[in-house]
Design a protein around this motif. Sequence first.
Motif, PDB file in Angstrom:
ATOM      1  N   UNK A  23      39.304 -12.579 -48.606  1.00  0.00           N
ATOM      2  CA  UNK A  23      38.015 -11.919 -48.781  1.00  0.00           C
ATOM      3  C   UNK A  23      37.035 -12.099 -47.618  1.00  0.00           C
ATOM      4  N   UNK A  24      37.228 -13.153 -46.824  1.00  0.00           N
ATOM      5  CA  UNK A  24      36.201 -13.499 -45.826  1.00  0.00           C
ATOM      6  C   UNK A  24      36.799 -14.051 -44.532  1.00  0.00           C
ATOM      7  N   UNK A  25      36.202 -13.670 -43.423  1.00  0.00           N
ATOM      8  CA  UNK A  25      36.604 -14.181 -42.119  1.00  0.00           C
ATOM      9  C   UNK A  25      35.423 -14.148 -41.153  1.00  0.00           C
ATOM     10  N   UNK A  26      35.608 -14.742 -40.002  1.00  0.00           N
ATOM     11  CA  UNK A  26      34.601 -14.708 -38.940  1.00  0.00           C
ATOM     12  C   UNK A  26      35.270 -14.259 -37.642  1.00  0.00           C
ATOM     13  N   UNK A  27      34.480 -13.630 -36.787  1.00  0.00           N
ATOM     14  CA  UNK A  27      34.952 -13.217 -35.468  1.00  0.00           C
ATOM     15  C   UNK A  27      33.896 -13.597 -34.445  1.00  0.00           C
ATOM     16  N   UNK A  28      34.350 -13.941 -33.268  1.00  0.00           N
ATOM     17  CA  UNK A  28      33.449 -14.223 -32.160  1.00  0.00           C
ATOM     18  C   UNK A  28      34.041 -13.653 -30.892  1.00  0.00           C
ATOM     19  N   UNK A  29      33.202 -13.480 -29.894  1.00  0.00           N
ATOM     20  CA  UNK A  29      33.745 -12.922 -28.670  1.00  0.00           C
ATOM     21  C   UNK A  29      32.786 -12.991 -27.500  1.00  0.00           C
ATOM     22  N   UNK A  30      33.343 -12.668 -26.353  1.00  0.00           N
ATOM     23  CA  UNK A  30      32.617 -12.611 -25.090  1.00  0.00           C
ATOM     24  C   UNK A  30      32.806 -11.216 -24.505  1.00  0.00           C
ATOM     25  N   UNK A  31      31.751 -10.644 -23.992  1.00  0.00           N
ATOM     26  CA  UNK A  31      31.836  -9.310 -23.389  1.00  0.00           C
ATOM     27  C   UNK A  31      31.203  -9.335 -22.004  1.00  0.00           C
ATOM     28  N   UNK A  32      31.952  -8.858 -21.030  1.00  0.00           N
ATOM     29  CA  UNK A  32      31.415  -8.598 -19.695  1.00  0.00           C
ATOM     30  C   UNK A  32      31.419  -7.087 -19.576  1.00  0.00           C
ATOM     31  N   UNK A  33      30.246  -6.481 -19.635  1.00  0.00           N
ATOM     32  CA  UNK A  33      30.159  -5.031 -19.701  1.00  0.00           C
ATOM     33  C   UNK A  33      30.103  -4.371 -18.329  1.00  0.00           C
ATOM     34  N   UNK A  34      30.342  -5.140 -17.290  1.00  0.00           N
ATOM     35  CA  UNK A  34      30.465  -4.566 -15.969  1.00  0.00           C
ATOM     36  C   UNK A  34      29.259  -4.751 -15.086  1.00  0.00           C
ATOM     37  N   UNK A  35      29.363  -4.157 -13.922  1.00  0.00           N
ATOM     38  CA  UNK A  35      28.335  -4.250 -12.900  1.00  0.00           C
ATOM     39  C   UNK A  35      28.029  -2.844 -12.396  1.00  0.00           C
ATOM     40  N   UNK A  36      26.767  -2.569 -12.192  1.00  0.00           N
ATOM     41  CA  UNK A  36      26.334  -1.266 -11.701  1.00  0.00           C
ATOM     42  C   UNK A  36      25.449  -1.494 -10.483  1.00  0.00           C
ATOM     43  N   UNK A  37      25.753  -0.796  -9.405  1.00  0.00           N
ATOM     44  CA  UNK A  37      24.962  -0.914  -8.180  1.00  0.00           C
ATOM     45  C   UNK A  37      24.280   0.411  -7.909  1.00  0.00           C
ATOM     46  N   UNK A  38      23.006   0.349  -7.561  1.00  0.00           N
ATOM     47  CA  UNK A  38      22.192   1.535  -7.366  1.00  0.00           C
ATOM     48  C   UNK A  38      21.445   1.400  -6.048  1.00  0.00           C
ATOM     49  N   UNK A  39      21.439   2.465  -5.237  1.00  0.00           N
ATOM     50  CA  UNK A  39      20.704   2.477  -3.972  1.00  0.00           C
ATOM     51  C   UNK A  39      19.884   3.755  -3.886  1.00  0.00           C
ATOM     52  N   UNK A  40      18.597   3.597  -3.573  1.00  0.00           N
ATOM     53  CA  UNK A  40      17.716   4.741  -3.341  1.00  0.00           C
ATOM     54  C   UNK A  40      17.376   4.749  -1.856  1.00  0.00           C
ATOM     55  N   UNK A  41      17.897   5.743  -1.142  1.00  0.00           N
ATOM     56  CA  UNK A  41      17.627   5.872   0.290  1.00  0.00           C
ATOM     57  C   UNK A  41      16.415   6.774   0.482  1.00  0.00           C
ATOM     58  N   UNK A  42      15.399   6.266   1.176  1.00  0.00           N
ATOM     59  CA  UNK A  42      14.152   6.985   1.397  1.00  0.00           C
ATOM     60  C   UNK A  42      14.028   7.314   2.879  1.00  0.00           C
ATOM     61  N   UNK A  43      13.600   8.565   3.187  1.00  0.00           N
ATOM     62  CA  UNK A  43      13.448   8.953   4.589  1.00  0.00           C
ATOM     63  C   UNK A  43      12.028   9.388   4.944  1.00  0.00           C
ATOM     64  N   UNK A  44      11.190   9.703   3.966  1.00  0.00           N
ATOM     65  CA  UNK A  44       9.814  10.112   4.283  1.00  0.00           C
ATOM     66  C   UNK A  44       8.899   9.644   3.166  1.00  0.00           C
ATOM     67  N   UNK A  45       7.702   9.198   3.417  1.00  0.00           N
ATOM     68  CA  UNK A  45       7.025   9.054   4.703  1.00  0.00           C
ATOM     69  C   UNK A  45       7.499   7.841   5.508  1.00  0.00           C
ATOM     70  N   UNK A  46       8.207   6.914   4.873  1.00  0.00           N
ATOM     71  CA  UNK A  46       8.814   5.801   5.602  1.00  0.00           C
ATOM     72  C   UNK A  46      10.316   5.859   5.370  1.00  0.00           C
ATOM     73  N   UNK A  47      11.065   5.027   6.071  1.00  0.00           N
ATOM     74  CA  UNK A  47      12.513   5.024   5.861  1.00  0.00           C
ATOM     75  C   UNK A  47      12.960   3.640   5.427  1.00  0.00           C
ATOM     76  N   UNK A  48      14.023   3.623   4.637  1.00  0.00           N
ATOM     77  CA  UNK A  48      14.571   2.367   4.160  1.00  0.00           C
ATOM     78  C   UNK A  48      15.375   2.567   2.905  1.00  0.00           C
TER      79      UNK A  48
END
Length: 124
Positions: A23-48
Amino acid sequence: SRIVSDERDPGVRVLAGYRFNRWFGVEGGYAYLGEFQFTNEVSAPTSGRLNADVRVLGLTLDAVGMLPLGYGFTALGKVGVFGSEVRTTRTVSGNVTPGPEATTNASTDEANLKYGLGLQYDLG
């Protein structure tokens, strides 16, 4: 400005459980949901570039109720908690100035309730 994104690392989830009786049990776990990399390149009015790297980790703990229905079927009810940690690292290059709310490193911890219903069929 130009937005470039790169999703890396597939998510991984490891679960383990123990059934105390039919009738009864327990569950446990570990989750690594990943990695996300984001870059916003700007050229005007400054660059970087404004770079952000986000990683999501989590732990789960669930109570599982089981109701045998016969003919190999069992109804399942699950309630538990998912504790997550989101780690964000931001870097800047060139003449880009991030907003005041954009801290260099941030970590957010959160606990969320989770629940579900299901049906199990025993093949053996």
